[in-house]
Design an enzyme around this catalytic site. Sequence first.
Site, short mmCIF file in Angstrom:
data_model
loop_
_atom_site.label_atom_id
_atom_site.label_comp_id
_atom_site.label_asym_id
_atom_site.label_seq_id
_atom_site.Cartn_x
_atom_site.Cartn_y
_atom_site.Cartn_z
N ASP A 154 20.73 1.30 -21.25
CA ASP A 154 19.97 2.26 -22.05
C ASP A 154 19.01 1.55 -23.01
O ASP A 154 17.87 1.98 -23.21
CB ASP A 154 20.93 3.15 -22.84
N GLU A 196 17.62 -1.41 -22.63
CA GLU A 196 16.50 -1.98 -21.89
C GLU A 196 15.51 -0.89 -21.47
O GLU A 196 14.30 -1.09 -21.51
CB GLU A 196 17.02 -2.73 -20.66
N LYS A 231 -0.55 -1.42 16.80
CA LYS A 231 -0.47 0.00 16.45
C LYS A 231 0.92 0.29 15.88
O LYS A 231 1.91 0.34 16.61
CB LYS A 231 -0.73 0.87 17.67
N GLU A 235 -0.27 3.52 7.35
CA GLU A 235 0.94 3.94 8.07
C GLU A 235 2.16 3.55 7.24
O GLU A 235 2.32 2.38 6.85
CB GLU A 235 1.00 3.24 9.43
N CYS A 241 5.68 34.19 34.45
CA CYS A 241 6.27 35.53 34.38
C CYS A 241 5.16 36.48 33.96
O CYS A 241 4.62 36.36 32.86
CB CYS A 241 7.42 35.55 33.37
#
Length: 807
Positions: free
Chosen positions: A53, A55, A137, A195, A462
């Site tokens: 605390d 620090e 990549k 990325e 369908c």
Amino acid sequence: MSEARPTTPAASTADLTDVPAAVRVRWTELVRDIERARDAYYDAVDAQSPWSDAEYDALYRELESLEDTYPALRLPSSPTRSVGGRPATDFATAPHHERMYSLQDVFSLEEVEQWAQRMTAETGLPDAELPMTAEVKIDGLAVALTYEHGVLTRAATRGDGVVGEDVTGNVRTIASVPLVLAGDSHPALLEVRGEVYFPVAAFHEFNERRRTENLQREAEGRPRLQVFANPRNAAAGSLRQKNPAVTAARPLAMIAHGIGAITPAPGERLPSAQHAWYELLAAWGLPVSPYNEVVRGRAQREAYIGRYADHRHDLLHEIDGIVFKLDSRPLQDELGYTSRVPRWATAYKYPPEEVHTRLLDISVQVGRTGRVTPFGIMEPVVVAGSRVSRATLHNATEVARKAVKIGDMVVLRKAGDVIPEIVGPVLERRDGSERDFVMPQRCPSCGTALAPAKEGDVDLRCPNTRSCPAQLTERIAHIGSRGALDVEGLGDEAASALTQPDAGRVEALAALAAGHALETEHGRLRLPAGELDALHPSERVGAAEALLAEAGLPAQRPVLTGEAGLFELTADDLREVFVYRPVMRRGLPTGDWRLLRFFWSKQTYTKDGEVRRPTTPGKNAVAMLTQLESAKHQPLWRVLVALSVRHVGPTAARALAARFGSMDALRAASLEELAQVDGVGPTIAAAWKDWLEADWHEQILARWAAAGVRMADESDAGEAAPQTLAGLTVVVTGTLQHFTRDGAKEAIVARGGKASGSVSKRTSYVVVGDNAGSKETKARELGLKLLDEAGFEALLAGGPAAVDGGS
């Protein structure tokens, strides 16, 4: 049609040019340390704060002192401007400053050579003298980082290329991403493309720790932690955590591989080569790939491909191919883009990994347009890092071509390392027990006879488009998807519950017939063991049906029998929607089943059958209905996508909406008028006219409109704009007072012009707003016609004749 680009947001930071570089670096260190400490204290489950605390207090006081001395550092995102732990990310939309494109994939060395030959033809330079960057990549998650005056102000995922998700809070936790760029003389606006990835070594360590912890959790009866299938999934899942503290606890990294929008500082000279940009980004403290090279000619390209083919599993991160880009930025701008990819780059994809597995069965599924697709059900197997148990077989012709049989040992691969694909059978493993697949002649969902859409089609469909439950479920889910109306809570499961509430009922009946139980709000149902023993096996399912009927649980009627009523739904309509689900224990099925309300909460009863706690609308129901109300105000192009018109995707829908402006105008347009729209053509035009011929499609439009769904865009609604820009290419750069970037582009397209994102000799006019940047400079160098905003308005109204004297 060129995709519209969002308006560039106004700068959100103060001018930091007067703050010394060393001070900015220290500020970055303090912010990151304080946020890590807060995460550990307030939010993190498995993190431990590295600071006491005292620090922490010292760090915080130092930060306050710095910001007192240099007020420009007191940004809205500073810990001194917030209280306690950081709020969980809510993924607001984030329009990109410039569109993020995909790359054109090629799968052979010959295709790479064909692309290179096109580059030499386009540029007029011999292949051996045409420099290109060669880059591995990265198999990760694409992001765009916005820096304003050198300070990170926003991070966004790719999204649809035009709009992504705001993940700034999460990206700020990635140690390799600088919050403030090193050095001086940064652009006023810099959009870095990169990325985010999960380093391979860290991925294996992370999973191993989770496996170890799961043993303890299982012994204590606690839920297991997720073990990721591959680094890319781990990166994507980590970056999109609602709580940034979770992201902070995972060792993500980022590599920059491109540049988007740039607004240079006054007098700033920026690199004209891709590789020089990477050097500059590295000097500013942004991570760039250590594997990048500049190559010339076929021999050097193929040597680069071969080297990393041999070492693709030895790198810091996973890769799925090699990217080649023209090194010259001016040539990139001149070549420009298609509607999807840059012309000046290509991605060579390595041959995918292949494995053997057993093909247990071949089944079929029905898509939203009625297409019936066979797919293989296989013994689960890991390929290219993912666990796979099913793969598409496309159509009956493809099954016959591959000569696969049910029961075969098959070769499975991931096409492009993404889509599972059955290559063919391992013939030497056959033992005679295999059997041929027979394509069903009737729809497995509604029983309608299957047929090709037109003569010569290899696909069966369908034809019961209106009421086939499988097709309707897919169409309702499509309406809720991000590419259409983006309705939170209206995904695959909700769509199925609305249209097929009895999904799983057959399996639940089979479980009852086998002696298992069905849990309901009123208690557990089970056929007595003595009664089961007395019944012939063929009679047991009937006894299970009678048990459900006696308990007041008949087959349900679907809430929706068509998409026309979607926007008329109320909370009461959702109250009695029940779904059947298997009862699981520690991830394994117990054999019992459960009947649950899908949209409302569980209703509880006393022993006397009185309601103790009534059911109430669940969070998902409230969210879905709220989002449906909001979706009524989506622009016209999204409504067009939501209608599931064959061939009409986002690109065509944007073009049609920009050209005609309203549903009434679209319905009235002739086939020829529709086909002449850039990006549409005769096939899409015919598909739209065919769609309109169905009476029930007209009912969808009428009921949606009556429910308040927006059927016209705000500008020029219902009227076709005059084609004053037919045949012209217009580039808009900088900020305009009366047009957003989207609005300017849509105005150009609506008047028959092409809205381009790059300046070249083929550009007709360049509209210059505030902070125009390099595009204005290039336009002046090429001697192109420049217009201010007033000139642009005159051009829209009167065409070239109205601005012949302007410059």
